[in-house]
Design a protein around this motif. Structure first.
Motif, PDB file in Angstrom:
ATOM      1  N   ARG A 192      19.694 -12.658  -4.771  1.00  0.00           N
ATOM      2  CA  ARG A 192      20.663 -11.571  -4.615  1.00  0.00           C
ATOM      3  C   ARG A 192      22.082 -12.114  -4.469  1.00  0.00           C
ATOM      4  O   ARG A 192      23.041 -11.537  -4.978  1.00  0.00           O
ATOM      5  CB  ARG A 192      20.289 -10.713  -3.399  1.00  0.00           C
ATOM      6  CG  ARG A 192      19.018  -9.901  -3.591  1.00  0.00           C
ATOM      7  CD  ARG A 192      18.850  -8.856  -2.490  1.00  0.00           C
ATOM      8  NE  ARG A 192      17.622  -8.105  -2.691  1.00  0.00           N
ATOM      9  CZ  ARG A 192      16.484  -8.330  -2.036  1.00  0.00           C
ATOM     10  NH1 ARG A 192      16.447  -9.300  -1.129  1.00  0.00           N
ATOM     11  NH2 ARG A 192      15.409  -7.612  -2.278  1.00  0.00           N
ATOM     12  N   ARG A 195      23.393 -12.874  -7.834  1.00  0.00           N
ATOM     13  CA  ARG A 195      23.794 -11.659  -8.561  1.00  0.00           C
ATOM     14  C   ARG A 195      25.157 -11.182  -8.084  1.00  0.00           C
ATOM     15  O   ARG A 195      25.997 -10.741  -8.874  1.00  0.00           O
ATOM     16  CB  ARG A 195      22.745 -10.556  -8.378  1.00  0.00           C
ATOM     17  CG  ARG A 195      21.478 -10.772  -9.186  1.00  0.00           C
ATOM     18  CD  ARG A 195      20.674  -9.493  -9.282  1.00  0.00           C
ATOM     19  NE  ARG A 195      20.160  -9.067  -7.992  1.00  0.00           N
ATOM     20  CZ  ARG A 195      18.928  -9.317  -7.545  1.00  0.00           C
ATOM     21  NH1 ARG A 195      18.099 -10.009  -8.298  1.00  0.00           N
ATOM     22  NH2 ARG A 195      18.544  -8.886  -6.361  1.00  0.00           N
ATOM     23  N   VAL A 202      23.575  -3.925  -8.105  1.00  0.00           N
ATOM     24  CA  VAL A 202      22.128  -3.777  -7.915  1.00  0.00           C
ATOM     25  C   VAL A 202      21.812  -2.330  -7.553  1.00  0.00           C
ATOM     26  O   VAL A 202      22.369  -1.781  -6.595  1.00  0.00           O
ATOM     27  CB  VAL A 202      21.607  -4.718  -6.810  1.00  0.00           C
ATOM     28  CG1 VAL A 202      20.099  -4.581  -6.672  1.00  0.00           C
ATOM     29  CG2 VAL A 202      21.978  -6.155  -7.114  1.00  0.00           C
ATOM     30  N   THR A 221      14.945   0.393 -18.210  1.00  0.00           N
ATOM     31  CA  THR A 221      15.010  -1.023 -18.603  1.00  0.00           C
ATOM     32  C   THR A 221      14.314  -1.331 -19.922  1.00  0.00           C
ATOM     33  O   THR A 221      14.545  -2.393 -20.507  1.00  0.00           O
ATOM     34  CB  THR A 221      14.377  -1.902 -17.512  1.00  0.00           C
ATOM     35  OG1 THR A 221      12.982  -1.552 -17.376  1.00  0.00           O
ATOM     36  CG2 THR A 221      15.078  -1.698 -16.172  1.00  0.00           C
ATOM     37  N   GLU A 239      11.745  -6.177 -10.860  1.00  0.00           N
ATOM     38  CA  GLU A 239      13.169  -6.348 -11.139  1.00  0.00           C
ATOM     39  C   GLU A 239      13.408  -6.327 -12.643  1.00  0.00           C
ATOM     40  O   GLU A 239      12.616  -6.857 -13.420  1.00  0.00           O
ATOM     41  CB  GLU A 239      13.687  -7.660 -10.546  1.00  0.00           C
ATOM     42  CG  GLU A 239      13.701  -7.676  -9.027  1.00  0.00           C
ATOM     43  CD  GLU A 239      14.425  -8.896  -8.467  1.00  0.00           C
ATOM     44  OE1 GLU A 239      15.173  -9.528  -9.238  1.00  0.00           O
ATOM     45  OE2 GLU A 239      14.234  -9.199  -7.281  1.00  0.00           O
ATOM     46  N   SER A 241      16.889  -5.011 -15.688  1.00  0.00           N
ATOM     47  CA  SER A 241      18.306  -4.708 -15.838  1.00  0.00           C
ATOM     48  C   SER A 241      18.498  -3.721 -16.979  1.00  0.00           C
ATOM     49  O   SER A 241      17.628  -3.574 -17.849  1.00  0.00           O
ATOM     50  CB  SER A 241      19.108  -5.981 -16.090  1.00  0.00           C
ATOM     51  OG  SER A 241      18.687  -6.607 -17.285  1.00  0.00           O
ATOM     52  N   ARG A 248      26.294  -4.696 -17.414  1.00  0.00           N
ATOM     53  CA  ARG A 248      24.900  -4.978 -17.092  1.00  0.00           C
ATOM     54  C   ARG A 248      24.654  -4.727 -15.611  1.00  0.00           C
ATOM     55  O   ARG A 248      25.416  -5.195 -14.750  1.00  0.00           O
ATOM     56  CB  ARG A 248      24.560  -6.427 -17.432  1.00  0.00           C
ATOM     57  CG  ARG A 248      23.068  -6.681 -17.675  1.00  0.00           C
ATOM     58  CD  ARG A 248      22.600  -5.981 -18.910  1.00  0.00           C
ATOM     59  NE  ARG A 248      21.152  -6.118 -19.111  1.00  0.00           N
ATOM     60  CZ  ARG A 248      20.467  -5.401 -19.978  1.00  0.00           C
ATOM     61  NH1 ARG A 248      21.073  -4.484 -20.697  1.00  0.00           N
ATOM     62  NH2 ARG A 248      19.161  -5.592 -20.131  1.00  0.00           N
ATOM     63  N   SER A 250      21.609  -4.638 -12.460  1.00  0.00           N
ATOM     64  CA  SER A 250      20.271  -5.045 -12.028  1.00  0.00           C
ATOM     65  C   SER A 250      19.554  -3.862 -11.389  1.00  0.00           C
ATOM     66  O   SER A 250      20.146  -3.107 -10.616  1.00  0.00           O
ATOM     67  CB  SER A 250      20.361  -6.202 -11.037  1.00  0.00           C
ATOM     68  OG  SER A 250      19.072  -6.573 -10.587  1.00  0.00           O
TER      69      SER A 250
END
Length: 462
Positions: A192, A195, A202, A221, A239, A241, A248, A250
């Motif tokens: 995380r 990211r 997120v 996704t 998970e 994206s 983009r 997540s």
């Protein structure tokens, strides 16, 4: 034929629960428990509920109902009874002694579903940790007969019992599982942080089990995460994206939430699963039919100040059955944006993505609950139709009196049978047997008093 064979092989279970007399539980109070049982591969053959002020400390349900449950279990061929609450170890033991069946509670059922479906390392660790914590206070042993005898001065007498050994092992295992989970969570936390360093927002999908979170995840996704119309399909965190406004993003699909009455509430669920996560937007997914239940969770989550949006799934099916969701009223009530649509519909998903771009911090809601109209059940038409209800009542009263006192009623014929046939016949037999042997006074007392009085009562009873 295949379906019949599968039903024969499935474990037959009876569902049981205690309903608070001060609350309205709706027409199907054990519907969710039935879905859980079917998700675990069981075949539900019966349901038992009891309205009480509070559960019984010994049997959870009343002792009389527990004995009736034993007979019902035998008649239906059920081997397991599942209770819609968390039972104490003594309650489970007492119920098993009375019913002669295996007794499990809601928590054990949920853990069984999780254990069957957990695939990732973190998922399996979490399930085993929950199982061991659940099992620890429910261990029973055979006492000192399994003791290990000590040797030498100060060690003579009963040693450590097998029960104590098992408890010590479970505590050690729990500690080990916690350490392993902490290692896994450190890895996730590092991911995380990366990211965030890359400025990748997120989005988290949360909600109760079987609401359509994984379906929405796949639609956003393009992945093929496992889905199904039963509880606990996805126990592990997923998970992926997707593109949102040229950027983009997540997406995290969290496992479905369960609340166990008496041990968990929406506040602890929100804190446990969401606050510790580093999410920029929280998408709460709910079925239209369970929107009121999810509303409590929404209020707890938005209290932490993170941007929240509610996705109401399966709206078309809900409206086909006569229900109605008012998205604007729901949004005003909860103080968060609401999107009503289908998680599997591409057009609705694209509209939802556009709505995500404008999600802001939650605001204060007005608290009104007129945002949903539930479909009427078969019982609703009788309950709220006074003309039909009064007509049924009058017909029932008329039939009752006619069957009891009517000229040609079965009760009248039965009464005549007692007096005109059995009574007369018995009187003649007594007179023939006792005539000349007893005084007329005694004979009259027997025939007119005892026999006549008895058959007068019997004439009235039917």
């Amino acid at each position: 034929q295949v379906t019949d064979k599968l039903q024969e092989e499935a474990e037959k279970v009876i569902l049981a629960g205690v309903l608070d007399i001060r609350k309205d539980h709706g027409p199907s109070p054990l519907a969710e428990l039935a879905e859980l049982a079917e998700s675990a591969g069981a075949l539900v053959v019966g349901e038992v509920t009891q309205r009480r002020d509070a559960p019984d400390s010994k049997y959870y349900i009343g002792g009389g109902l527990a004995k009736d449950l034993c007979l019902q279990r035998q008649a239906l061929g059920a081997s397991t009874i599942i209770f819609d609450d968390e039972l104490s170890p003594s309650q489970i033991r007492n119920l098993e002694n009375v019913t002669g069946a295996r007794v499990i509670d809601r928590t054990a059922l949920i853990l069984d579903i999780f254990a069957a479906r957990a695939k990732s390392t973190e998922g399996r660790l979490q399930v085993e940790l929950a199982q061991q914590k659940y099992r620890l206070p429910r261990l029973t042993g055979r006492g000192i007969e399994l003791s290990r005898l000590g040797g030498g001065i100060g060690t003579r007498g009963p040693g450590e019992t097998q029960l104590e050994t098992d408890k010590r092992y479970i505590r050690s295992r729990i500690q080990k599982l916690r350490e392993n989970l902490e290692d896994v969570r450190k890895v996730r936390a590092e991911q995380r942080r990366r990211r965030q360093k890359n400025d990748l927002p997120v989005v988290a999908l949360v909600g109760y089990t079987n609401a359509g979170k994984s379906t929405l995840f796949n639609s956003l996704t393009g992945e093929s995460r496992r889905v199904g119309n039963w509880h606990g399909v996805t126990v592990d965190e997923g998970e992926g994206s997707f593109n949102l406004g040229g950027k983009r993003v997540s997406l995290v699909d969290l496992p479905g939430l369960y609340t166990v009455r008496g041990s968990e509430n929406e506040e602890s669920v929100a804190e446990k699963f969401l606050v510790k996560g580093d999410y920029d937007i929280i998408v709460i997914v709910t079925e239209a039919k369970t929107v009121k239940r999810t509303a409590r969770l929404v209020r707890e989550i938005k209290a932490y100040g993170k941007p929240v949006i509610l996705f109401v799934n399966l709206v078309k099916e809900f409206e086909k059955r006569g229900g109605k969701i008012f998205a604007d009223k729901l949004s005003s009530s909860l103080g968060v944006p609401v999107f009503a649509g289908e998680a599997i519909d591409k057009t609705d998903v694209e509209k939802f993505k556009a709505r995500l771009l404008s999600v802001e911090s939650p605001r204060k809601g007005d608290g009104n609950e007129d945002y949903v109209v539930y479909p009427k059940t078969n019982a609703d038409g009788i309950k709220y139709n006074p003309i039909f209800g009064c007509s049924c009542f009058l017909v029932a009263v008329f039939l009752t009196f006619y069957l009891a006192f009517g000229r040609y009623s079965p009760a009248t014929y039965a009464g005549r049978f007692f007096t005109d046939y059995l009574g007369v016949k018995l009187t003649k037999m007594v007179i023939t047997a006792l005539s000349g042997r007893v005084s007329p006074f005694i004979l009259g007392l027997i025939t007119e008093g005892i026999i006549g009085g008895t058959f007068s009562v019997l004439e009235f009873l039917p």
